[in-house]
Scaffold this motif. Structure first.
Motif, short mmCIF file in Angstrom:
data_model
loop_
_atom_site.label_atom_id
_atom_site.label_comp_id
_atom_site.label_asym_id
_atom_site.label_seq_id
_atom_site.Cartn_x
_atom_site.Cartn_y
_atom_site.Cartn_z
N ILE A 44 0.70 -1.30 0.25
CA ILE A 44 -0.04 -0.04 0.07
C ILE A 44 1.04 1.07 -0.03
O ILE A 44 1.60 1.47 0.95
CB ILE A 44 -1.05 -0.15 1.31
CG1 ILE A 44 -1.69 -1.35 1.38
CG2 ILE A 44 -1.69 1.21 1.06
CD1 ILE A 44 -2.59 -1.51 0.36
N LEU A 45 0.60 2.03 -1.17
CA LEU A 45 1.62 3.13 -1.23
C LEU A 45 3.07 3.07 -0.67
O LEU A 45 3.77 3.89 -0.11
CB LEU A 45 1.00 4.54 -0.38
CG LEU A 45 -0.43 4.67 -0.42
CD1 LEU A 45 -0.87 5.80 0.57
CD2 LEU A 45 -0.59 5.52 -1.75
N LYS A 46 3.55 2.03 -1.61
CA LYS A 46 4.87 1.34 -1.40
C LYS A 46 5.46 0.84 -0.15
O LYS A 46 6.72 1.08 0.26
CB LYS A 46 5.84 2.28 -2.04
CG LYS A 46 5.46 2.97 -3.37
CD LYS A 46 6.37 3.94 -4.01
CE LYS A 46 6.06 4.33 -5.60
NZ LYS A 46 6.87 5.19 -6.27
N LYS A 47 4.56 0.82 0.76
CA LYS A 47 4.75 0.08 1.95
C LYS A 47 3.96 -1.15 2.07
O LYS A 47 3.11 -1.14 1.78
CB LYS A 47 4.33 1.23 3.09
CG LYS A 47 5.34 2.37 3.20
CD LYS A 47 4.71 3.37 4.41
CE LYS A 47 5.52 4.46 4.34
NZ LYS A 47 5.41 5.42 5.81
N LYS A 48 4.87 -1.98 2.92
CA LYS A 48 4.18 -3.40 3.07
C LYS A 48 3.39 -3.38 4.52
O LYS A 48 4.03 -3.15 5.49
CB LYS A 48 5.41 -4.26 3.39
CG LYS A 48 5.14 -5.80 3.40
CD LYS A 48 6.15 -6.67 3.17
CE LYS A 48 5.73 -8.13 3.00
NZ LYS A 48 6.75 -9.11 3.18
N VAL A 49 2.29 -3.43 4.43
CA VAL A 49 1.15 -3.40 5.43
C VAL A 49 0.73 -4.72 5.67
O VAL A 49 0.32 -5.60 4.94
CB VAL A 49 0.17 -2.51 5.03
CG1 VAL A 49 -0.86 -2.41 6.23
CG2 VAL A 49 0.45 -1.06 4.75
N LYS A 50 0.82 -5.37 7.13
CA LYS A 50 0.52 -6.74 7.60
C LYS A 50 -0.66 -6.49 8.39
O LYS A 50 -1.21 -5.63 9.12
CB LYS A 50 1.60 -7.21 8.11
CG LYS A 50 3.00 -7.46 7.47
CD LYS A 50 3.94 -8.14 8.21
CE LYS A 50 5.30 -8.14 7.51
NZ LYS A 50 6.30 -8.75 8.11
N PHE A 51 -1.59 -7.66 8.13
CA PHE A 51 -2.79 -7.93 9.04
C PHE A 51 -2.41 -9.33 9.93
O PHE A 51 -2.17 -10.32 9.58
CB PHE A 51 -3.98 -8.16 8.17
CG PHE A 51 -5.21 -8.44 9.00
CD1 PHE A 51 -5.73 -7.55 9.80
CD2 PHE A 51 -5.85 -9.74 9.03
CE1 PHE A 51 -6.86 -7.88 10.53
CE2 PHE A 51 -7.05 -9.67 9.41
CZ PHE A 51 -7.73 -8.88 10.30
N PHE A 52 -2.37 -8.84 11.23
CA PHE A 52 -1.73 -9.98 12.35
C PHE A 52 -3.20 -10.45 12.91
O PHE A 52 -4.10 -9.96 12.82
CB PHE A 52 -0.84 -9.56 12.99
CG PHE A 52 0.50 -9.05 12.52
CD1 PHE A 52 1.39 -10.08 12.63
CD2 PHE A 52 0.79 -7.93 12.16
CE1 PHE A 52 2.65 -9.49 12.08
CE2 PHE A 52 1.93 -7.63 11.69
CZ PHE A 52 3.05 -8.49 11.80
N GLN A 53 -2.90 -11.58 13.49
CA GLN A 53 -3.93 -12.25 14.56
C GLN A 53 -4.37 -11.27 15.51
O GLN A 53 -5.39 -11.11 16.07
CB GLN A 53 -3.60 -13.49 14.91
CG GLN A 53 -4.71 -14.18 15.80
CD GLN A 53 -4.46 -15.52 16.25
OE1 GLN A 53 -3.49 -16.32 15.54
NE2 GLN A 53 -4.64 -16.20 17.43
N ASP A 54 -3.31 -10.49 16.16
CA ASP A 54 -3.47 -9.46 17.13
C ASP A 54 -4.63 -8.56 16.71
O ASP A 54 -5.16 -7.92 17.50
CB ASP A 54 -2.41 -8.95 17.70
CG ASP A 54 -1.54 -9.89 18.62
OD1 ASP A 54 -1.98 -10.77 19.14
OD2 ASP A 54 -0.44 -9.34 19.10
#
Length: 200
Positions: A44-54
């Protein structure tokens, strides 16, 4: 409803979110691989965005149980109460069958109402099965045993299902849509989003 609110799923009754399918779709188009199989990542917009279990936990209010109680449970009592099968080996009922039987049944106690409502909530809302899909009668056994139910690892079940759906939902769909659209400009593509995707 008061009894349902005292269960671990009670806080979910107050989750007031609107699901944005277009935003979800645009995230899925930007998925990138990650070394950790327990997350999903996007560019997203040249950044790595993560979706975690938390992140999932924060929205759902579900957290891992400290002690998991594992023992055999019996689905027989609630299955007989709701489905009243003529053949004791007949365990094939759809989620819709269970939902219809639940609406028609006159219960003799509130505990059974809540237990069956919990089973339907788990199968239809949290796991997001299509109503034509077979209802997993094992869920009856889990909700009918208070200790097993309270100490079941619901979080892992729901998060892993949601994560797996998100990671596989688009496989081949974009390419197939582009091919069909080239042949027919009015072609529309659809896919089902299952799991508790609203938490994402």
């Amino acid at each position: 409803m008061r009894m349902f609110r005292t269960t671990i799923f009670g806080p979910l009754l107050d989750v007031d979110l609107v699901f944005n399918g277009k935003l979800f779709y645009h995230f899925l188009l930007r998925e990138v691989t990650d070394a950790n199989p327990d997350v999903i990542a996007f560019n997203i917009l040249k950044k790595k965005v993560k979706f975690f279990q938390d992140d999932f936990n924060l929205i759902t209010g579900l957290w891992s149980t400290k002690k998991i109680v594992e023992r055999e449970t019996s689905d027989e009592r609630l299955r007989q109460l709701i489905l009243r099968p003529k053949d004791p080996n007949d365990k094939d009922s759809s989620c819709k069958d269970v939902e219809n039987a639940f609406k028609k049944l006159t219960f003799t106690n509130d505990e059974d109402v809540v237990k069956v409502a919990l089973a339907l909530f788990i199968e239809i809302v949290m796991i997001e099965k299509d109503k034509k899909t077979l209802f997993d009668v094992k869920t009856f056994g889990i909700v009918d045993d208070p200790e097993v139910f309270r100490h079941y690892d619901w979080l892992s079940v729901f998060f892993k299902r949601t994560l797996n759906i998100m990671k596989t939902n688009m496989h081949g769909k974009k390419e197939a849509h582009e091919t069909n659209k080239a042949e027919n400009a009015h072609h529309a593509a659809y896919y089902c989003i299952k799991g508790f995707a609203v938490a994402f």
